[in-house]
Design an enzyme around this catalytic site. Structure first.
Site, PDB file in Angstrom:
ATOM      1  N   PRO A 200     -26.810 -81.220 -62.771  1.00 15.70           N
ATOM      2  CG  PRO A 200     -25.369 -79.516 -63.584  1.00 15.70           C
ATOM      3  CD  PRO A 200     -26.478 -80.055 -63.527  1.00 15.70           C
TER       4      PRO A 200
ATOM      5  CD  GLU B 155     -32.783 -79.125 -47.056  1.00 16.27           C
ATOM      6  OE1 GLU B 155     -32.178 -78.598 -47.576  1.00 16.27           O
ATOM      7  OE2 GLU B 155     -32.600 -79.523 -46.634  1.00 16.27           O
TER       8      GLU B 155
ATOM      9  CD  GLU C  92     -31.195 -72.700 -51.177  1.00 17.40           C
ATOM     10  OE1 GLU C  92     -31.943 -73.775 -51.250  1.00 17.40           O
ATOM     11  OE2 GLU C  92     -31.804 -71.713 -50.566  1.00 17.40           O
TER      12      GLU C  92
END
Length: 708
Positions: free
Chosen positions: A197, A488, A512
């Site tokens: 999710p 990323e 985070e």
């Protein structure tokens, strides 16, 4: 970069090209002769290898080759033309790192192969065997038979000898931000993680794992599979064959074409690596990955100074402030301040000055500022993100020139932030302008981000297209004396040796997630696992130092799942040449634990891994370069632990003041996470210290040389 004691012994050993394929085999030993690699060709000319450790097979019969587009696969009918052997024993120096001196000692075998078919295509395989493992890569030499190679699949096998305990994350083509699972090899199920999710861009096409992936055999031997020197090639995942107990390379692809890699000859693939360790701690000690990269290509990098930093970052994850200012886009495609800004913008001149002042007062060298430039209003949820950021235009409430002046006056450096929103065309066009702006204001470090689906549509974060983009940014940044901390990103593969301005990167499920992940954040065993998996690839920008563990009053359903003492220990355990004091500056007020952050080093002369088991606990101590001070960090999972640590790593005949930041007696990662006990002792190398770690806890110790 200085080299010391270079000793290269060429053992040229040429095997006649007239040798028969049948039963041909060659052996290559590690310098200490504990690891033996055997290369062979089968009767039908198929190349393969096996690996033994102290006469025990650890990699069984494994085959090598390629499926190529527009021509026959390159897997059979090969013969050995010749071989070359060499031994290299050198010591080189890191300009920054976990240590200064790095020993690079290996034996090498190069096998030159040629097809017996009319095509007569040639392929070389390079093997290097170290005392702590091995690496091998393919090389396509220049030849009339081929000018270009289009790789549909790379067939590189790692044939295991048992159903080993495995610590893995899914073979995601876009992100590495998954929690690690610990299962038997035959229980790996990456596809079950497909619809996480909190990971909207997840792309897991089949049951495969990302690397590094770490395994432990029934006899306690540790193996870690990864790759080194990833240049102009697609990132490698490892496909799982449960029946055959086999990992097989599965390169990241693209929706825009049917191949994985396209290259002109000559070229070499990345190294495929296997670390082999009798103890888990030896995995962390290994420098195999950086040793398989080329030496420094950019020369002096003294303009980059390893540092601690604060920044406008955590407050956005907490919801205290926002990245965007509240501008609107007019009919001309220009951002306008209509006077209706929402007033929650974090990157204001006033707010950043607070962080600069705090950093200057606490031996912290940098301040990161996210949300400073226009465009954040449209960066999430919009498919067409090209052109929304320009990397040079600040919001109206952010005075870039004044803040650069103020930071310089205070002896602090502003760390630039470039969130590309994965719009690679925009960033490619503006890199020069963005780096020129940094150079103008004396900024030497940038944090780049690539959140979202890659543009152009159909590409993935870890395919050849993006590998080239990420590396192009690093190479170009070096021209402007800019160091890159990529988020990323593609995986770390040791290119920090070749381009030391590639200082750190994310590439894992970071801090985070504790602030906003709906599954409750990172569990207590996450970081004791990361130390033996992701950290083997290279430095991690994990952003430790959260003191407000329960995240009050901002996030009542989230928290950091460690004790405060563990947050301090992470500055030593999780290596990076830049380390963030990530919490809000107000949360450090009147906190005695702040002293450790002020004192702890970031650039090390040497590192010693004291103890550890994958996913359970780890203790690491590091000597700061130039001061002779030592720092120790120890962390555990949800289980409490006690250790007695010998201090024999300290300098002989020297007294140290040990300041110990430990979990209090009633500390617990969930029930009482901020309970901290601080103690001071005078110690020397003849003594020992007892460590007591609470559940989810840790210990941080500074060993400061006493004044003589």
């Amino acid at each position: 970069m200085k080299r010391i004691g270079l000793c290269i012994i060429a053992l040229a050993s040429i095997i006649s090209s007239s040798c028969s394929n049948k039963d041909e085999s060659l052996q290559l030993l590690s310098p200490d002769e504990n690891i033996a690699l055997s290369f062979f060709l089968t009767e039908n000319g198929r190349p393969g290898y096996m690996v033994q450790h102290k006469s025990t097979t650890v990699i069984d019969t494994s085959f090598l080759g390629f499926n190529l587009k527009g021509t026959e696969s390159l897997v059979l009918d090969l013969k050995i033309l010749s071989t070359e052997r060499a031994t290299v024993n050198e010591t080189w120096q890191m300009p920054w790192g976990e240590q200064v001196d790095v020993k690079n000692h290996y034996n090498q075998l190069v096998v030159h192969l040629e097809e017996q078919t009319p095509n007569r295509r040639r392929l070389d395989i390079h093997f290097r065997v170290f005392d702590d493992g091995l690496g091998f890569r393919y090389h396509f030499p220049e030849q009339d038979q081929m000018k270009e190679v289009i790789v549909l699949d790379e067939y590189t096998d790692f044939n295991l000898t048992g159903d080993h305990e495995t610590w893995w994350i899914p073979g995601d083509w876009d992100i590495y931000e998954h929690l690690y699972s610990q299962t038997k090899f035959t229980e790996i199920d990456a596809l079950s993680k497909r619809n996480h999710p909190a990971l909207a861009q997840t792309s897991i096409p089949e049951n495969a794992v990302n690397t590094p992936v770490t395994l432990r055999t029934e006899n306690g031997l540790h193996l870690s599979f990864h790759e080194a020197a990833l240049w102009d090639y697609s990132g490698m995942t490892l496909k799982v064959d449960k029946e055959k107990l086999l990992f097989q390379s599965e390169l990241v692809g693209s929706k825009n074409h049917d191949y994985k890699v396209k290259r002109t000859l000559p070229f070499s693939t990345p190294w495929r690596t296997i670390q082999i360790a009798e103890k888990a701690t030896d995995l962390i000690d290994s420098k195999l990955i950086v040793n398989l990269n080329e030496p420094n290509k950019i020369g002096d990098v003294s303009w980059f100074i390893p540092m601690k930093y604060t920044g406008v970052w955590w407050e956005m994850h907490l919801g205290k402030s926002s990245w965007d200012y509240g501008m609107t886009l007019n009919d001309k495609g220009e951002w306008e301040d209509t006077g209706k800004a929402h007033g929650r913008h974090g990157a204001t001149t006033e707010n950043v000055k607070r962080f600069i002042d705090f950093s200057a007062a606490n031996n912290i060298g940098g301040v990161l500022v996210e949300g400073w430039n226009t465009g954040w209003e449209r960066w999430i949820g919009f498919e067409d993100r090209e052109g929304i950021f320009d990397f040079v235009t600040p919001y109206p409430d952010y005075d870039l020139e004044e803040l650069a002046r103020y930071a310089k006056e205070k002896g602090v450096e502003i760390i630039m932030h470039h969130e590309t929103s994965a719009a690679t065309g925009t960033y490619d066009k503006q890199m020069d302008a963005a780096y020129t702006l940094m150079q103008k204001y004396g900024m030497h470090t940038v944090k780049s981000g690539y959140v979202g689906k890659i543009i152009p549509k159909g590409e993935y974060h870890h395919g050849q297209y993006m590998v080239n983009h990420y590396n192009r940014a690093i190479v170009k940044a070096a021209d402007y004396q800019v160091a890159v901390n990529a988020h990323e990103p593609i995986k770390a593969t040791g290119i920090r040796r070749t381009y030391p301005n590639a200082i750190s990167r994310e590439g894992l499920r970071g801090q985070e997630f504790n602030a906003w992940a709906p599954d409750g954040g990172n569990p207590p065993d996450h970081l004791p696992t990361v130390a033996f998996t992701r950290m083997l690839a290279g430095p991690i920008d994990y952003t430790p130092g959260i003191f407000n563990i329960k995240l009050e009053p901002y996030k009542d359903k989230n928290q950091v799942n460690t004790t405060l003492a563990q947050q301090l220990a992470l500055y030593v355990v999780i290596y990076s040449p830049i380390q963030m004091a990530a919490d809000l500056v107000e949360h450090y007020e009147n906190q005695p634990g702040l002293q450790f952050i002020k004192d702890v080093g970031v650039d090390w002369k040497q590192t010693k891994v004291i103890n550890g088991e994958v996913g359970d606990f780890v203790t690491i101590t590091r000597e700061e370069k130039n001061t002779g001070n030592w720092f120790l960090g120890s962390i555990t999972d949800e289980n409490p632990r006690t250790f007695s640590i010998s201090l024999d790593f300290l300098e002989p005949n020297t007294k140290y003041k040990a300041r110990i930041y430990a979990d209090a007696e009633d500390a617990h990662w969930n029930d009482n996470p901020t309970a901290l006990k601080i103690e001071e002792l005078e110690v020397d190398q003849n003594g020992s210290i007892d460590l007591k770690l609470a559940p989810g806890g840790g210990v941080a110790i500074s060993f400061m040389k006493s004044q003589q």
